[in-house]
Design an enzyme around this catalytic site. Structure first.
Site, PDB file in Angstrom:
ATOM      1  N   LYS A  68       0.889  -1.156  -0.533  1.00  0.00           N
ATOM      2  CA  LYS A  68       0.138  -0.002   0.227  1.00  0.00           C
ATOM      3  C   LYS A  68       0.758   1.463   0.168  1.00  0.00           C
ATOM      4  CE  LYS A  68      -4.252  -2.021   1.525  1.00  0.00           C
ATOM      5  NZ  LYS A  68      -3.979  -3.922   0.925  1.00  0.00           N
TER       6      LYS A  68
HETATM    7  C1  LIG Z   1      -4.247  -4.909   0.959  1.00  0.00           C
HETATM    8  C2  LIG Z   1      -3.662  -6.014   0.430  1.00  0.00           C
HETATM    9  C3  LIG Z   1      -3.792  -7.431  -0.240  1.00  0.00           C
HETATM   10  C4  LIG Z   1      -4.992  -6.765  -0.655  1.00  0.00           C
HETATM   11  O1  LIG Z   1      -5.061  -5.778  -2.105  1.00  0.00           O
HETATM   12  P1  LIG Z   1      -6.582  -5.875  -2.603  1.00  0.00           P
HETATM   13  O2  LIG Z   1      -6.028  -4.292  -3.937  1.00  0.00           O
HETATM   14  O3  LIG Z   1      -7.443  -5.332  -1.623  1.00  0.00           O
HETATM   15  O4  LIG Z   1      -6.729  -6.161  -3.301  1.00  0.00           O
HETATM   16  C5  LIG Z   1      -3.164  -8.373  -0.307  1.00  0.00           C
HETATM   17  N1  LIG Z   1      -2.218  -8.393   0.219  1.00  0.00           N
HETATM   18  C6  LIG Z   1      -2.194  -7.385   1.216  1.00  0.00           C
HETATM   19  C7  LIG Z   1      -0.570  -7.965   2.843  1.00  0.00           C
HETATM   20  C8  LIG Z   1      -2.439  -6.066   1.982  1.00  0.00           C
HETATM   21  O5  LIG Z   1      -2.407  -4.925   2.403  1.00  0.00           O
END
Ligand SMILES: *Cc1c(COP(=O)(O)O)cnc(C)c1O
Length: 492
Positions: free
Chosen positions: A110
């Protein structure tokens, strides 16, 4: 470039407006009017560093943003990553690669978008002539919350409030959020799961009356969730960048098709890959990997999206989601951009918890995607096996991706090369990873981390080590129907 709502009743006249608004006023999501063909510029991208590539990919949508300012914002954002590289490709064997997206300030993918979003938002507000204070509301399954808090800490003219499910995040994730510093931040636990949080926040966004009340207080809302196009667009870059790195390293020839496997929750990350493909990137299949909350696996198998099911709390909490918001953007494309049909399906989802697509649409999906899931036992086994075979430590989410990639290869034997997106550092989930590797449980996150360090030789990131001595600033827990009151209390 204009941005249109997937539900047809809102248009943003440019990207700046789409980003500052976050969610469209009809409850839909903003999508670009067209997809620019960035692959035409691939020769140039090959010679660029990550920040330069980002400014080209992002700039192709954000035409109203000054390109030099965008480039310098990308350079600044990505200097916060180890070796200035937010997306190194690691070769595992001749057909398998891992794209490590967790080397940023909060140790999950993120960060790639949320280190840049403050710039996109502030610049966007200035382009739109917005003078109000911006209040960002975030619903998080664990990692978005911290990455957003860190990105927006003490950002001028912006306040940020994060809601996380009280029992739905890891100890490390919780500690990361609750110790967050900054004058403009607030963090609240909500009783319930992520879907409850997301629904509550979306409800506030579409509350017209509340919007007016806030406007009188000189405040406008925005979102840092992947429903915001500004969150999504920086994630497109690493698909292009990984492809370029593969070509430069001699792993593929320019024009070769590759696969990407993506551990998926809210469908944001994998949708960015789908968008990259629309922009010309030679992608064969996108592999949608789910955990035991396998609503997407079933959807791709039979065309029915059915959120009425048991919710499992798994060891990959950031994927514990039953209503994947960003799927709406894919459905919109699948419907030939027919907003009326899309709006109807989303209404059905809201009212009945289920909707369907047509048989021929399912065939289209089948050409583009492969979907499967890993249950809890498979996740544990994958972490253990992968460490034994390659000496590489997977976090629980990435393990879901690796497990489903193996199923994908079993299904399509000549699938070719696949890049699995690694979404978090194993040290965000040390108890689960240690248990997978040793069979023994350790309750305390820091004790488990120490053991994990000794066992694997992989150093624990400083950003997590220092949490142990940080002061907890937030420990409020509320009912899910009290989120608006919590916002009121925060803004005063
Ligand atoms: C948010 C997240 C996901 C999922 O990603 P999306 O964009 O919501 O599909 C997978 N792994 C981790 C570690 C995350 O923080």
């Amino acid at each position: 470039m204009k941005f249109i709502s997937t539900r047809g009743k809102d248009i943003a006249k440019n990207s700046a407006e789409a980003i500052t608004k976050g969610l469209a006023s009809d409850g839909g999501l903003f999508v670009p009017e067209t997809f620019p063909c960035v692959y035409d510029k691939i020769e140039k991208l090959l010679d660029m560093d990550y920040a330069e590539r980002a400014s080209v990919v992002i700039g192709s949508f954000l035409e109203e943003y000054d390109s030099e300012r965008l480039l310098s914002a990308c350079q600044k954002a990505y200097s916060r990553f180890e070796e200035n590289d937010p997306a190194p490709v690691v070769r595992i064997d001749e057909d398998l690669y891992v794209l490590e997206l967790f080397h940023g300030p909060t140790l999950a993918f993120k960060d790639v978008a949320l280190t840049l979003l403050p710039f996109l938002l502030r610049e966007g507000a200035s382009i739109c002539g917005i003078e109000e204070q911006i209040l960002i509301l975030v619903a998080t399954s664990g990692d978005t919350g911290k990455a957003a808090l860190s990105g927006f800490q003490d950002a001028e003219g912006i306040k940020i409030m994060v809601f996380f499910p009280s029992e739905g995040v890891s100890d490390m994730q919780k500690l990361q959020m609750c110790t967050q510093e900054g004058e403009n931040v607030n963090v609240v636990a909500v009783k319930g799961n992520f879907d409850d949080c997301q629904t509550a926040v979306k409800k506030i966004f579409s509350d017209k009356e509340y919007e007016k009340i806030l406007k009188d207080k000189n405040i406008v809302f925005s979102s840092a969730n992947s429903i915001n196009f500004g969150r999504l667009v920086p994630q497109i870059t690493y698909y292009f960048s990984a492809y370029c790195d593969m070509v430069n390293a001699g792993e593929i020839e320019l024009g070769d098709k590759i696969n990407f496997a993506v551990p998926t929750g809210n469908f944001g990350n994998i949708l960015a890959g789908y968008y990259a493909k629309q922009m010309g990137l030679p992608i064969n299949k996108l592999v949608c990997a789910s955990n035991s909350n396998n609503v997407l696996t079933e959807f791709f198998a039979n065309g029915t999206y059915d959120a009425k099911r048991e919710f499992y709390k798994t060891t990959s909490p950031s994927m514990d989601i039953l209503v994947s918001s960003n799927l709406e953007r894919l459905i919109f494309e699948l419907n030939g951009r027919d907003a009326l049909i899309t709006a109807k399906q989303m209404q059905e989802l809201k009212e009945k918890g289920v909707y369907q697509i047509k048989e021929e649409q399912l065939e289209v999906l089948d050409r583009e995607f492969f979907a499967d899931f890993a249950d809890e036992e498979e996740v544990m086994q994958t972490i253990a096996d992968f460490f034994e075979e390659y000496g590489y430590v997977l976090d629980t989410h990435t393990a879901v991706g690796i497990n489903v990639e193996e199923k994908f290869k079993g299904f399509y034997e000549d699938a070719g090369k696949t890049i699995v997106l690694s979404t978090a550092s194993p040290y965000k989930f040390p108890q689960s990873v240690l248990k997978a590797l040793t069979g023994k449980g350790v309750g305390d996150a820091f004790e488990a981390s120490k053991k994990l360090e000794n066992l694997t030789g992989m150093p624990m990131p400083e950003g997590l080590k220092t949490l142990q001595n940080k002061k907890r600033r937030f420990d409020k827990e509320i009912d899910r129907n009290k989120t608006k009151e919590a916002v009121d209390e925060f803004i005063g």
